[in-house]
Design a protein around this motif. Structure first.
Motif, short mmCIF file in Angstrom:
data_model
loop_
_atom_site.label_atom_id
_atom_site.label_comp_id
_atom_site.label_asym_id
_atom_site.label_seq_id
_atom_site.Cartn_x
_atom_site.Cartn_y
_atom_site.Cartn_z
N GLU A 1 0.83 -1.21 0.00
CA GLU A 1 0.00 0.00 0.00
C GLU A 1 0.86 1.26 0.00
O GLU A 1 1.59 1.51 0.96
N PRO A 2 0.76 2.09 -1.05
CA PRO A 2 1.57 3.32 -1.12
C PRO A 2 1.36 4.24 0.08
O PRO A 2 2.31 4.86 0.55
N GLU A 3 0.14 4.30 0.62
CA GLU A 3 -0.14 5.21 1.74
C GLU A 3 0.62 4.76 2.99
O GLU A 3 0.98 5.58 3.83
N VAL A 4 0.81 3.43 3.10
CA VAL A 4 1.57 2.91 4.24
C VAL A 4 3.06 3.18 4.02
O VAL A 4 3.77 3.64 4.92
N ALA A 5 3.52 2.93 2.78
CA ALA A 5 4.94 3.11 2.46
C ALA A 5 5.39 4.56 2.66
O ALA A 5 6.54 4.82 3.00
N GLN A 6 4.45 5.49 2.47
CA GLN A 6 4.76 6.92 2.64
C GLN A 6 5.29 7.27 4.02
O GLN A 6 5.95 8.29 4.18
N HIS A 7 4.99 6.43 5.00
CA HIS A 7 5.45 6.72 6.36
C HIS A 7 6.94 6.50 6.52
O HIS A 7 7.57 7.06 7.42
N ALA A 8 7.52 5.68 5.64
CA ALA A 8 8.94 5.35 5.76
C ALA A 8 9.80 6.51 5.24
O ALA A 8 9.30 7.46 4.65
N ARG A 9 11.11 6.42 5.48
CA ARG A 9 12.05 7.44 4.99
C ARG A 9 12.67 7.02 3.66
O ARG A 9 13.31 7.82 2.99
N ARG A 10 12.50 5.76 3.35
CA ARG A 10 13.17 5.22 2.17
C ARG A 10 12.26 4.16 1.55
O ARG A 10 11.62 3.41 2.28
N LEU A 11 12.23 4.15 0.22
CA LEU A 11 11.36 3.22 -0.49
C LEU A 11 12.20 2.32 -1.39
O LEU A 11 12.97 2.81 -2.22
N VAL A 12 12.03 1.01 -1.20
CA VAL A 12 12.72 0.03 -2.04
C VAL A 12 11.65 -0.75 -2.79
O VAL A 12 10.71 -1.27 -2.19
N ARG A 13 11.79 -0.78 -4.14
CA ARG A 13 10.76 -1.45 -4.92
C ARG A 13 11.32 -2.71 -5.58
O ARG A 13 12.39 -2.68 -6.18
N LEU A 14 10.60 -3.82 -5.40
CA LEU A 14 11.01 -5.10 -5.98
C LEU A 14 10.16 -5.43 -7.20
O LEU A 14 8.94 -5.25 -7.17
N VAL A 15 10.83 -5.93 -8.23
CA VAL A 15 10.12 -6.53 -9.36
C VAL A 15 10.85 -7.82 -9.70
O VAL A 15 12.08 -7.80 -9.89
N ASP A 16 10.13 -8.92 -9.72
CA ASP A 16 10.73 -10.21 -10.08
C ASP A 16 12.03 -10.52 -9.35
O ASP A 16 13.00 -10.95 -9.96
N GLY A 17 12.05 -10.27 -8.05
CA GLY A 17 13.20 -10.67 -7.25
C GLY A 17 14.41 -9.77 -7.37
O GLY A 17 15.51 -10.14 -6.95
N ARG A 18 14.20 -8.57 -7.95
CA ARG A 18 15.30 -7.61 -8.05
C ARG A 18 14.82 -6.26 -7.55
O ARG A 18 13.64 -5.93 -7.66
N ILE A 19 15.78 -5.46 -7.04
CA ILE A 19 15.45 -4.09 -6.64
C ILE A 19 15.50 -3.21 -7.89
O ILE A 19 16.52 -3.16 -8.58
N VAL A 20 14.38 -2.56 -8.20
CA VAL A 20 14.35 -1.69 -9.38
C VAL A 20 14.34 -0.22 -8.99
O VAL A 20 14.50 0.66 -9.83
N GLU A 21 14.15 0.05 -7.68
CA GLU A 21 14.13 1.43 -7.22
C GLU A 21 14.51 1.44 -5.76
O GLU A 21 14.09 0.57 -4.99
N ASP A 22 15.34 2.41 -5.35
CA ASP A 22 15.74 2.54 -3.95
C ASP A 22 15.96 4.02 -3.72
O ASP A 22 17.00 4.56 -4.07
N VAL A 23 14.94 4.68 -3.17
CA VAL A 23 15.01 6.15 -3.05
C VAL A 23 14.71 6.60 -1.62
O VAL A 23 13.93 5.97 -0.91
N ARG A 24 15.34 7.70 -1.25
CA ARG A 24 15.04 8.30 0.04
C ARG A 24 13.86 9.25 -0.15
O ARG A 24 13.86 10.08 -1.07
N THR A 25 12.84 9.07 0.66
CA THR A 25 11.62 9.84 0.45
C THR A 25 11.45 10.95 1.48
O THR A 25 10.63 11.85 1.30
#
Ligand code: ADP
Ligand code: MG
Length: 229
Positions: free
Chosen positions: A204-228
């Protein structure tokens, strides 16, 4: 940020072999410093639970390295792994996993009981953890006398009571209504502001928004790793 709490290097996880092998993690590296608050997102089947199980020392990678609090967990025996799970990691699950017919206080005391902490000290620390999640008044209630949000806050208190290096939460608000979701996220936010390291798995994006950093997985790989934040 200070010390590195977890350091994952080129981790792969394959279930099965040959034709039917499933490559759940395909070479994933991730480093999380003390005090960080990381949301791991990804669609169903992207490898989130597989990663969570490895981070939580509930499963081992097929290859790659994992250091938790500087300790190479691949070198540990099952007994040592159990100790690491008990002492260094606090788990929060979607389904709360509280023991029925045991009070909130006794539930929170459990990890300390496994760790061999004596009764008076257990009680003192469990009460302090319940106070941190705002449930002092509910210490004597059993899970079925508590709302979903309150049960999850008890689970968060149980996760904290051993002062773990890492709090790992897998879809902690997945079974909660909006109000309870806000309560539980409020508790996690507060814990992070007081220096706790949190890794939160959610879709849930609304839940993820609470974090300081977002890591996105697609097919077992990290495709995005950003400080929010
Ligand atoms: P997510 O939690 O993001 O939905 P999972 O980590 O549960 O993803 O699953 C990643 C992939 O690994 C999926 O294709 C899933 O079917 C497969 N998988 C997960 N656990 C097992 C298992 N024990 N045996 C075989 N395949 C599995
Ligand atoms: Mg999953």
């Amino acid at each position: 940020m200070g010390r590195t709490v977890l350091d994952v290097g080129d981790v792969r996880k394959t279930y099965g072999s040959g034709e039917t092998a499933v490559h759940a993690l395909r070479g994933l590296s991730l480093s999380v410093g003390r005090g960080d608050y990381v949301a791991i997102m990804g669609s169903s089947g992207s490898g989130k639970s597989t990663l969570m199980n490895i981070l939580g020392c509930l499963d081992v990678p097929s290859s790659g390295t994992y250091l938790l609090d500087g300790v190479d967990v691949s070198r540990l025996t099952d007994r040592q792994l159990a100790l690491v799970r008990n002492r260094r990691i606090g788990f929060v699950f979607q389904s709360f996993n509280l023991i029925p017919r045991m009070t909130a206080l006794s539930n929170v005391e459990l990890p300390l009981a496994y760790a061999g902490v004596r009764a008076a000290e257990r009680r003192r620390r469990a009460r302090a953890a319940l106070a941190l999640v705002g449930l002092t008044e509910r210490a004597g209630h059993e899970p079925n006398q508590l709302s979903g949000g309150q049960q999850q806050r008890v689970a968060v208190a149980r996760a904290l009571v051993t002062a773990p290096a890492l709090v790992l939460a897998d879809e902690p608000t997945g079974n909660l209504d909006t109000g309870s979701t806000m309560d539980v996220l409020g508790v996690l936010d507060r814990l992070n502001r007081s220096g706790r390291t949190i890794v939160l798995i959610t879709h849930e994006p609304e839940v993820a928004q609470h974090a300081r950093r977002l890591v996105r997985l697609v097919d077992g790989r990290i495709v995005e790793d950003v400080r929010t934040r």
